[in-house]
Scaffold this motif. Structure first.
Motif: not given
Length: 102
Positions: A44-49, A67-72, A81-83, A87-88
């Protein structure tokens, strides 16, 4: 290395994460390889793309993870999922343009 990945029992996974790996992913940073691989393995991580880095800069976060953790936490969704949602959005929408974000 992503937490838990160093204990992986599959040698090929550990080989992929080495900085001297001999394949196309060598063109990205070691952290990016680890993040992409770990996310694809279900961590359960975000990718830094580039898309998420551009968005975190525009929103004033220090890291994509932050950012993603705050939104999650706010939404109740998993970080991964946030990631993918962010991204999309960045990949397909007008928000790709710096002019739209700034």
């Amino acid at each position: 290395m992503v937490s838990g990945l160093q204990n992986c029992k599959f040698p090929v996974i550990l080989q992929i994460c080495k900085p001297d790996a001999d394949f196309a992913l060598i063109q990205v940073s070691e952290k990016q390889r680890e993040d992409h691989l770990a996310k694809n393995l279900g961590f359960d991580i975000a990718k830094s793309d580039r898309h998420l880095v551009r968005l975190k800069d525009a929103l004033g976060f220090n890291t994509v993870d932050e950012m993603c953790l705050s939104i999650a936490r706010f939404s109740g969704d998993a970080v991964r999922v946030v990631d993918v949602v962010l991204w999309r959005y960045m990949e397909q929408s007008a928000a790709r343009s710096r002019d739209t974000l700034n």
